[in-house]
Design an enzyme around this catalytic site. Structure first.
Site, mmCIF file in Angstrom:
data_model
loop_
_atom_site.group_PDB
_atom_site.id
_atom_site.type_symbol
_atom_site.label_atom_id
_atom_site.label_comp_id
_atom_site.label_asym_id
_atom_site.label_seq_id
_atom_site.Cartn_x
_atom_site.Cartn_y
_atom_site.Cartn_z
ATOM 1 C CD GLU A 187 -2.366 -7.608 3.109
ATOM 2 O OE1 GLU A 187 -2.708 -7.767 4.286
ATOM 3 O OE2 GLU A 187 -2.285 -6.486 2.582
ATOM 4 N N GLY A 208 0.995 -5.211 1.410
ATOM 5 C CA GLY A 208 -0.089 -5.165 0.440
ATOM 6 C C GLY A 208 0.235 -5.895 -0.849
ATOM 7 C CD GLU A 264 1.540 -5.333 6.602
ATOM 8 O OE1 GLU A 264 0.843 -5.379 5.574
ATOM 9 O OE2 GLU A 264 2.296 -6.261 6.942
ATOM 10 C CB ALA A 289 -0.918 -0.011 1.216
#
Length: 226
Positions: A143, A140, A163, A71
């Site tokens: 994922e 991200g 994270e 992200a």
């Protein structure tokens, strides 16, 4: 070739019979960090591929350096929890997991949630993050790959959920408004939700590698290779 219609993607149909949809993340200056604009374009490209009767399967890929740098932290950093929660932040990320045609993730390089600074900027020597290499496809990006039905990883591919190095953890899958979601199924299916913003890393990773290794990766930020 339909790449001209997108700012952050290169999209085309390939193969001998032009029946394979190829979507390449194309935000090289940010190592394909998943900003809202890129994810909106990805949803649009997937919808077009899904409705195209000539397309039988879809390949999602990045660059040799990074599949996706997770992200976009710069886009997230000024958002409060309440803004993320009420605004549906990361809503729609699960489009990859609900497309009815098979999606193959072709991964090389890294997948991380901490995009590096521009090339001219020294990589910060923070005590928690100095060991992370600039090219990253974790968090991200990891994922996103796990949402696909099949992952083909190159020799240099590395996966991780770092994270924790930013003081947070991978988020849960966010349920669609008024929608129902599966509680069992494959790695790529929609997941149970606590209505928290996220892309399902805490749940998909457990399905992919088991509880013990998933806990180790989430709590240490360590990476695994292909």
């Amino acid at each position: 070739r339909a790449g001209a219609a997108f700012q952050y993607l290169l999209v085309q149909k390939t193969g001998a019979q032009k029946n394979v949809g190829l979507i390449q993340l194309n935000r090289p200056q940010a190592l394909n960090a998943l900003c809202e604009g890129l994810m909106a374009e990805l949803r649009r490209a997937l919808e077009a591929m899904e409705s195209d009767p000539e397309v039988g399967a879809i390949v999602l890929t990045g660059s040799q350096k990074a599949f996706a740098a997770g992200a976009d932290i710069k886009e997230m950093q000024n958002k409060t929890f309440q803004e993320c929660y009420n605004g549906g932040f990361l809503a729609g990320w699960d489009k990859v997991s609900i497309v009815r045609k098979p999606i193959i993730a072709a991964v090389n390089g890294y997948a991380v949630s901490v995009p590096p600074p521009p090339p001219c900027t020294p990589w910060p020597r923070h005590p928690l993050t100095h060991h992370l290499p600039p090219p990253s496809q974790l968090g991200g990006g990891c994922e996103l790959a796990m949402m696909c039905d099949i992952i083909y990883a190159g020799e240099k591919a590395q996966f991780g959920q770092p994270e924790i190095l930013l003081g947070t953890i991978p988020g849960e899958q966010q349920a669609p408004a008024g929608g129902s979601i599966h509680t069992q199924g494959s790695l790529s299916e929609p997941l149970p939700s606590l209505n928290a913003p996220g892309a399902g890393g805490t749940q998909r990773l457990t399905r992919a590698v088991g509880k013990s290794l998933a806990m180790e990766m989430v709590l240490t930020g360590d990476r695994i290779s292909a």
